[in-house]
Structures are given as structure tokens and as C-alpha cells.
Design a protein around this motif. Sequence first.
Motif, PDB file in Angstrom:
ATOM      1  N   SER A 150       0.830  -1.206   0.000  1.00 52.75           N
ATOM      2  CA  SER A 150       0.000   0.000   0.000  1.00 52.75           C
ATOM      3  C   SER A 150       0.867   1.258   0.000  1.00 52.75           C
ATOM      4  O   SER A 150       0.432   2.320  -0.443  1.00 52.75           O
ATOM      5  N   THR A 177       0.320  13.867   1.274  1.00 48.59           N
ATOM      6  CA  THR A 177      -0.410  13.338   0.126  1.00 48.59           C
ATOM      7  C   THR A 177       0.263  13.780  -1.164  1.00 48.59           C
ATOM      8  O   THR A 177       0.553  14.965  -1.351  1.00 48.59           O
ATOM      9  N   TYR A 178       0.523  12.815  -2.043  1.00 49.54           N
ATOM     10  CA  TYR A 178       1.119  13.074  -3.353  1.00 49.54           C
ATOM     11  C   TYR A 178      -0.001  12.993  -4.390  1.00 49.54           C
ATOM     12  O   TYR A 178      -0.675  11.969  -4.486  1.00 49.54           O
ATOM     13  N   ARG A 179      -0.176  14.066  -5.160  1.00 47.62           N
ATOM     14  CA  ARG A 179      -1.264  14.109  -6.138  1.00 47.62           C
ATOM     15  C   ARG A 179      -0.733  14.346  -7.548  1.00 47.62           C
ATOM     16  O   ARG A 179       0.228  15.078  -7.754  1.00 47.62           O
ATOM     17  N   SER A 180      -1.390  13.695  -8.498  1.00 49.71           N
ATOM     18  CA  SER A 180      -1.149  13.935  -9.916  1.00 49.71           C
ATOM     19  C   SER A 180      -2.482  13.763 -10.617  1.00 49.71           C
ATOM     20  O   SER A 180      -3.039  12.650 -10.647  1.00 49.71           O
ATOM     21  N   GLY A 181      -3.013  14.862 -11.151  1.00 46.49           N
ATOM     22  CA  GLY A 181      -4.346  14.798 -11.737  1.00 46.49           C
ATOM     23  C   GLY A 181      -5.373  14.541 -10.645  1.00 46.49           C
ATOM     24  O   GLY A 181      -5.352  15.155  -9.587  1.00 46.49           O
ATOM     25  N   GLU A 182      -6.246  13.575 -10.866  1.00 44.35           N
ATOM     26  CA  GLU A 182      -7.277  13.255  -9.887  1.00 44.35           C
ATOM     27  C   GLU A 182      -6.857  12.155  -8.933  1.00 44.35           C
ATOM     28  O   GLU A 182      -7.584  11.835  -7.994  1.00 44.35           O
ATOM     29  N   GLN A 183      -5.695  11.561  -9.182  1.00 42.23           N
ATOM     30  CA  GLN A 183      -5.225  10.477  -8.333  1.00 42.23           C
ATOM     31  C   GLN A 183      -4.249  11.007  -7.267  1.00 42.23           C
ATOM     32  O   GLN A 183      -3.580  12.009  -7.476  1.00 42.23           O
ATOM     33  N   GLY A 184      -4.190  10.299  -6.165  1.00 36.92           N
ATOM     34  CA  GLY A 184      -3.277  10.680  -5.095  1.00 36.92           C
ATOM     35  C   GLY A 184      -3.000   9.501  -4.189  1.00 36.92           C
ATOM     36  O   GLY A 184      -3.768   8.531  -4.152  1.00 36.92           O
ATOM     37  N   THR A 185      -1.897   9.554  -3.472  1.00 35.38           N
ATOM     38  CA  THR A 185      -1.569   8.530  -2.486  1.00 35.38           C
ATOM     39  C   THR A 185      -1.088   9.216  -1.218  1.00 35.38           C
ATOM     40  O   THR A 185      -0.410  10.247  -1.274  1.00 35.38           O
ATOM     41  N   ARG A 186      -1.436   8.649  -0.090  1.00 29.75           N
ATOM     42  CA  ARG A 186      -1.159   9.253   1.211  1.00 29.75           C
ATOM     43  C   ARG A 186      -0.019   8.491   1.884  1.00 29.75           C
ATOM     44  O   ARG A 186      -0.086   7.274   2.041  1.00 29.75           O
TER      45      ARG A 186
END
Length: 210
Positions: A41, A115-124
Motif C-alpha cells: 500500500s 499526500t502526493y497528487r497527480s491529476g485526480e489520483q493521489g496517495t497518502r
Amino acid sequence: MAFHDVRFPANLSFGSLGGPERRTEIVTLANGHEERNTPWSQSRRRYDAGLGLRSLDDVEALIAFFEARQGMLHGFRWKDWADYKSCPASRAVSALDQSLGYGDGAGRVFALAKTYRSGEQGTRRMIGKPVAGSVRVAVGGTEQPEGLAWEVDLASGLITLKDAPAVAAEVTAGFEFDVPVRFDTDLIQVSVASFQAGDVPKVPVIEVRE
């Protein structure tokens, strides 16, 4: 986990090579299509500390640090110069950088995260090793004073508020942070002659999961 709360010399980690690693399992079906999955994850960071060495004095400092950690036995803090702030590298840390969650009128403990975001996606990414003196916290957009309104556990990255925030009040934070790592080798080989000629040893370092 055996962990020494000490940072690898930041002047030696500057110039090192490394970054996040992910594990993706890919199965190619008979029709040529793929199925992709990951058991992780969170990503895991890897670095090569050898590339930051510039002199024999640096080598001596590395060996002293390696011996004090007893090779792979004890973990330590690592400053990732490419990613060590809650905000972009060109900006100053702000109490509004990252959202930690929202109040429910009862809970007072919030975990630092980025939180890392690119476009509409992101991961925490959970942050467990904030840097002392760098953390700033706000509730409902208003910065709160450390000590009077909140405390931070530098070993876990948990923020404890003195008073539970009101329902739906957003808790935000800004911070600098280190990566918990260990050496990924029990052997360091250095040739003085080759080092002076520009050949540096490989010193792998890997993030440890807490």
C-alpha cells in the motif's frame, strides 16, 4: 525494532542517489492482456549513501556511523534531499500544507501524513519521523501554538491536541521529516587509491517499515 534516533550526516546524504520503490505483480493472460496488482500500500525508499562521499574525511565519518549502527542492526534517520518537506522544496513550511483529518468533537490524536497528487489520483504517505522544531499545526485554518495547544511525538509522528477540535473542523500541518532507514549491507569496502581516483563505494540504504 532497534532504532537509533540519530540522523545520518546530512552533508553526506546530499548528492546520494535514491527514491521510492514499488512492487507490482503483472500477469500476462493468454489473450495478451495484463492483470496488475500490488501487495504494497506504501512505497519503500532506497538510497546509495556512497555517492555523497567527496573526501577521505567523509569516508571516515561514514565508517564511524556504520560501526555505531553495527551495520544493518540498528535503524536511523535519513534526510532525503529530494523530498523532506510537507510542501514543495522552493516554499517555506506552512501550517496549512497537509490535511490530517477532521474533528469529530472527541478525538484529539492525528497522524502526520503527506499526500502526493497527480491529476485526480493521489496517495497518502504516513510520516513517522518529523524533524524537531519544524512542525506547525492549524485547526480550522488558524495556526495553534505548540506546547499550549498541541504536542508532537517525534518518534511516531502523532499530533495530540489539548482540546478535541469541533465537528468538521479541519486539522492541517506543515513539517520537515526524515525517512527511517537502515544500512542494507553488513560490509563496506573502500580502496583509498581508487577513491582518490574518483571511485566511490556502494553503500545501500533501505527504508524500514515501522
